[in-house]
Structure formats: C-alpha cells, structure tokens
Design an enzyme around this catalytic site. Sequence first.
Site, PDB file in Angstrom:
ATOM      1  N   ASP A  52      13.101  42.946  -0.244  1.00 21.42           N
ATOM      2  CA  ASP A  52      12.942  43.198  -1.680  1.00 21.42           C
ATOM      3  C   ASP A  52      13.619  44.459  -2.204  1.00 21.42           C
ATOM      4  OD1 ASP A  52      11.461  40.912  -1.652  1.00 21.42           O
ATOM      5  OD2 ASP A  52       9.533  41.858  -2.090  1.00 21.42           O
ATOM      6  N   LYS A 162      12.700  34.266  -0.702  1.00 17.09           N
ATOM      7  CA  LYS A 162      11.263  34.076  -0.523  1.00 17.09           C
ATOM      8  C   LYS A 162      10.603  33.893  -1.880  1.00 17.09           C
ATOM      9  CE  LYS A 162       9.680  38.931  -0.205  1.00 17.09           C
ATOM     10  NZ  LYS A 162       8.668  38.925  -1.269  1.00 17.09           N
ATOM     11  N   CYS A 195       4.784  43.280   0.008  1.00 19.86           N
ATOM     12  CA  CYS A 195       5.604  42.260   0.650  1.00 19.86           C
ATOM     13  C   CYS A 195       6.038  42.640   2.063  1.00 19.86           C
ATOM     14  CB  CYS A 195       6.813  41.956  -0.213  1.00 19.86           C
ATOM     15  SG  CYS A 195       6.378  41.132  -1.778  1.00 19.86           S
TER      16      CYS A 195
END
Length: 254
Positions: A52, A162, A195
């Site tokens: 991310d 994702k 995450c």
Amino acid sequence: MNKLGTGRRHWMVDEHRADLTSPALPVRPVTFAAEPQDVTVDLNKSAIIVIDMQNDFCTEGGWLHHIGVDVSGASQPVEPLNRLLPALRREGVPVLWVNWGNRADQLNISPSLQHVYNSSGTGNGLGDPLPGNGSPVLQKEGWGAALVESLHAEPSDIRVDKYRMSGFWDTPLDSILRNMGIQTLFFAGVNIDQCVMATLEDAVCLGYDAILLEDCSATTSPSFCLEATLYNTKQCYGFVARSSSVMQGIERTS
C-alpha cells in the site's frame, strides 16, 4: 525435455515422461540482527512484500490527506526501501507490490468493507472521485492506487491487487508465493497496524515465516498502534528487524 512452470518450481516433460523432482535451489543463508532473537534465512526461499505505498495513502492530495489525515509519516519507508530493494533484487529475492486496486464496479467488495471507509454513506469512500483531482479512491489504474513516485517498480517485480486489509484474501498471492518456493516473507509498507499486520498475520497462519521491517513500515495511526503492532509481531507472529541489519547480513556473505 521441456520445462513446465516457473524457474523456481517446474516439471520437465516430454511425450514419454514427466519429471516432477524440480531440484531445489542451494541454500543461501543470511544471518542478521532481529527481535526477539537474531535470524538466519535462506535467500533462495525469501521474498519481500511491500504493501500500500500508494498515492491515496501517502501523498498530499490523496484520499487520506483529503479526509484530514496527516500523511507526512507515511513516506518514511521510502528512503530505506530505496536502499534495500535494489540490494534484494541483486540477490534474486522477489519483490512483490501488494496494493489496493479495486474493481470499478466494486462487485467483490461488501457493504461492511465500504462502511469502514464511508460510515455515513455521504463521504468519499472506495471508488468515489476525490474533489481535488477526480481520482476514484483506490480504484485499479487510477492515480490514487498508483505507487508513489519516489518508489520504483522494476519489470522483474510482481504486482498483486488486493481488495481487503489482508493481501491474501481474494487474491493470487498465496499461489504465486508457493509456485516460487517461498517460505520467508519480509513485510514493509503502510499502514503497519492495518494492512501490513493483517497480511502478516494471514501469512503466518498459512505457514510462512514473517519478518516485519520496522524502518520500512509506517502508519498514520496514533503511536500506540505502532507499538502494539511491533509487540504483537514479536510476541505472537515472528520477528522484527531493520533493513540495515538485513543488508549487513547480505554484505557479510557476499
């Protein structure tokens, strides 16, 4: 005979025989300082997952910045990653970028997940255009889902989209890692307590070894979230190390 599969896991076949032995790569041990104890890993069975590091999380004008979050700390992993990733690539360690990349129609995203990011239904949630630049939040191929400009992916790197906190849910990540014969995973990115941690927890539950790179991870959450993540990783899931220690270990074996 002809090869079927990847370089790390393959069969050799012809019309008469299939050789399933797929000879293992030689062990390439590297030892480095970590907590709760020093660690030795096999580089030929290791990969790094960077999670991310995207405009919507790390860049001014992105989604988090738009909703009032201070994103200045989210870029902290950039410098150490820019040192570490080239060193790992030179050693043949796969680099995987695991990032949000939602479908435009959001058909695989449940209302409960949408609610996390848009609890009133009137804000700027997943897929909604940001007022400043019109970029749809965390949508595949949009500006917000793109990797921050200060980090660079190489053609040899592996990208996985994702759609949950964990990179293992509803993605091919596990299959990719198993086909490459990976056992040990280094973790980096943002947010370390969300995450990154969710993916790390699932990795350990699936049988992988996990090493969280503290200086290559960050969060926009309060500091106690970072402290709890580091504590829980060392206590329950694996190891915590710094990229400099990993690089020193590599240098000692070169």
